[in-house]
Write a protein that holds these residues in place. Sequence first.
Motif, PDB file in Angstrom:
ATOM      1  N   VAL A   1      -2.217  35.623  25.720  1.00 38.69           N
ATOM      2  CA  VAL A   1      -2.898  34.340  25.552  1.00 38.69           C
ATOM      3  C   VAL A   1      -4.164  34.484  24.708  1.00 38.69           C
ATOM      4  O   VAL A   1      -4.401  33.712  23.769  1.00 38.69           O
ATOM      5  N   SER A   2      -4.976  35.504  25.027  1.00 42.00           N
ATOM      6  CA  SER A   2      -6.288  35.620  24.384  1.00 42.00           C
ATOM      7  C   SER A   2      -6.229  36.218  22.981  1.00 42.00           C
ATOM      8  O   SER A   2      -7.037  35.855  22.120  1.00 42.00           O
ATOM      9  N   ARG A   3      -5.281  37.113  22.727  1.00 38.63           N
ATOM     10  CA  ARG A   3      -5.293  37.835  21.458  1.00 38.63           C
ATOM     11  C   ARG A   3      -4.112  37.511  20.541  1.00 38.63           C
ATOM     12  O   ARG A   3      -4.006  38.087  19.454  1.00 38.63           O
ATOM     13  N   ILE A   4      -3.236  36.650  20.989  1.00 40.58           N
ATOM     14  CA  ILE A   4      -2.148  36.198  20.120  1.00 40.58           C
ATOM     15  C   ILE A   4      -2.213  34.683  19.948  1.00 40.58           C
ATOM     16  O   ILE A   4      -2.388  34.177  18.850  1.00 40.58           O
ATOM     17  N   LEU A   5      -2.140  33.961  21.050  1.00 39.26           N
ATOM     18  CA  LEU A   5      -2.160  32.505  20.953  1.00 39.26           C
ATOM     19  C   LEU A   5      -3.500  31.966  20.457  1.00 39.26           C
ATOM     20  O   LEU A   5      -3.545  31.033  19.643  1.00 39.26           O
ATOM     21  N   PHE A   6      -4.603  32.539  20.951  1.00 40.79           N
ATOM     22  CA  PHE A   6      -5.909  31.968  20.650  1.00 40.79           C
ATOM     23  C   PHE A   6      -6.814  32.890  19.834  1.00 40.79           C
ATOM     24  O   PHE A   6      -8.020  32.692  19.790  1.00 40.79           O
ATOM     25  N   THR A   7      -6.231  33.900  19.206  1.00 40.16           N
ATOM     26  CA  THR A   7      -7.063  34.774  18.376  1.00 40.16           C
ATOM     27  C   THR A   7      -7.430  34.080  17.073  1.00 40.16           C
ATOM     28  O   THR A   7      -6.708  33.194  16.592  1.00 40.16           O
ATOM     29  N   THR A   8      -8.553  34.460  16.501  1.00 41.46           N
ATOM     30  CA  THR A   8      -9.004  33.873  15.243  1.00 41.46           C
ATOM     31  C   THR A   8      -8.173  34.392  14.074  1.00 41.46           C
ATOM     32  O   THR A   8      -7.919  35.595  13.975  1.00 41.46           O
ATOM     33  N   SER A   9      -7.738  33.495  13.208  1.00 41.27           N
ATOM     34  CA  SER A   9      -6.994  33.890  12.009  1.00 41.27           C
ATOM     35  C   SER A   9      -7.922  33.886  10.799  1.00 41.27           C
ATOM     36  O   SER A   9      -8.776  33.014  10.664  1.00 41.27           O
ATOM     37  N   HIS A  10      -7.735  34.886   9.934  1.00 42.03           N
ATOM     38  CA  HIS A  10      -8.542  34.977   8.716  1.00 42.03           C
ATOM     39  C   HIS A  10      -7.730  34.592   7.492  1.00 42.03           C
ATOM     40  O   HIS A  10      -8.292  34.384   6.414  1.00 42.03           O
ATOM     41  N   LEU A  11      -6.412  34.522   7.652  1.00 51.20           N
ATOM     42  CA  LEU A  11      -5.531  34.177   6.544  1.00 51.20           C
ATOM     43  C   LEU A  11      -4.876  32.824   6.817  1.00 51.20           C
ATOM     44  O   LEU A  11      -4.616  32.474   7.967  1.00 51.20           O
ATOM     45  N   LYS A  12      -4.599  32.097   5.763  1.00 45.26           N
ATOM     46  CA  LYS A  12      -4.100  30.733   5.904  1.00 45.26           C
ATOM     47  C   LYS A  12      -2.608  30.717   6.253  1.00 45.26           C
ATOM     48  O   LYS A  12      -1.789  31.262   5.524  1.00 45.26           O
ATOM     49  N   VAL A  13      -2.294  30.085   7.379  1.00 43.40           N
ATOM     50  CA  VAL A  13      -0.923  29.887   7.820  1.00 43.40           C
ATOM     51  C   VAL A  13      -0.855  28.518   8.481  1.00 43.40           C
ATOM     52  O   VAL A  13      -1.766  28.140   9.217  1.00 43.40           O
TER      53      VAL A  13
END
Length: 349
Positions: free
Chosen positions: A19-31
């Motif tokens: 939950v914390s590191r896949i679903l709600f982790t911050t993305s730096h690349l545009k998807v």
Amino acid sequence: MVGLARGIIRCGKLAYLYVSRILFTTSHLKVSLLKRLYFNIAGGFTGDQVALYGLTRKNKKLYLSEFDWYRSRYINGPFSAMLNNKIVCDKILSQHAHVPQTFLIKERGGWSSYDPSIRTARDLVERLHQEKKMILKPLAAGRGRGIGFLRCDSGNLYVGNKQVSAKDMMRFLESNNDYYVSEFVEQSDFLNGIYDRTSNTLRFVTLKDPETGQFKIFFAVLRIGTKETIPVDNGSRGGLISKVDIGTGELSEAKSLRSRNAHEFHPDSQNPIKGLMIPDWTRVCQEILDLCDYFPFLHIIAWDVLLTNDGVCIVEANTSTGNNIIQIWGGQRLGELGDFYRHHGVIRK
């Protein structure tokens, strides 16, 4: 009952990480949001991995996911605790290799040290005047988080790049908890020649062959810092990653986990990366394999190694390695790492 309790705790930790590191982790690349959610839920990939790997519904079967990595942290079983506890691990490794000296440990508000002359923040500041540089690291964190740089230059004290008084530094040390302060080890001229504002470490991924029971070097990269990551080189914070040819020690172009660009030259120093040959590569590899022999009860060890002008310094030994730094060079689910994971029950197919 004990086994059941451990299983429940393990499942709980994995659920929290998902939950914390896949679903709600911050993305730096545009998807796109829909694409990200599909691969979050259907594959256990982060948004950045979707972009870095160029994931599609068809090719996702070629890649190990972020969730697979979390599950791999249990391959070493109860012995993972030894590697996860940096103080214990350093003490064991110091019997067989050069590791940075630990000056002070602060845990739950209490101070401890192997050196009887260092018992308080004041003692540490006095020692800093002699050592000139020290590294502060959290007891339980990874990916370069929480690392601080203490130094003394011409009698002036600094935390990071901020000049502070002795009282301010002591206050800083006293107000924080659960960290340790260790020796700053100077990297080799070779590494300084690439980028001299961060310590640039090799990551060796060593696997025990399930058939022979012998360790082998499966993969190696050189992690190189940038102006955004000072004082560390960590790839998850924007550092560069150059693949090392295991047979020759030659460096490839450097990539990043925060972009799809490749660099033959360092973007800040403009010094070359691609094509450089790591000095004494065969000897360095043998030293790592010799170290593995002291830990026959482990199955995977990810070594963080700093090259110095005097030899090899072992910065850390880890119980797993992030798949990102490997799979930006190609998927591994159907490769050697995937086979290793299948043998240990991390993945099924």
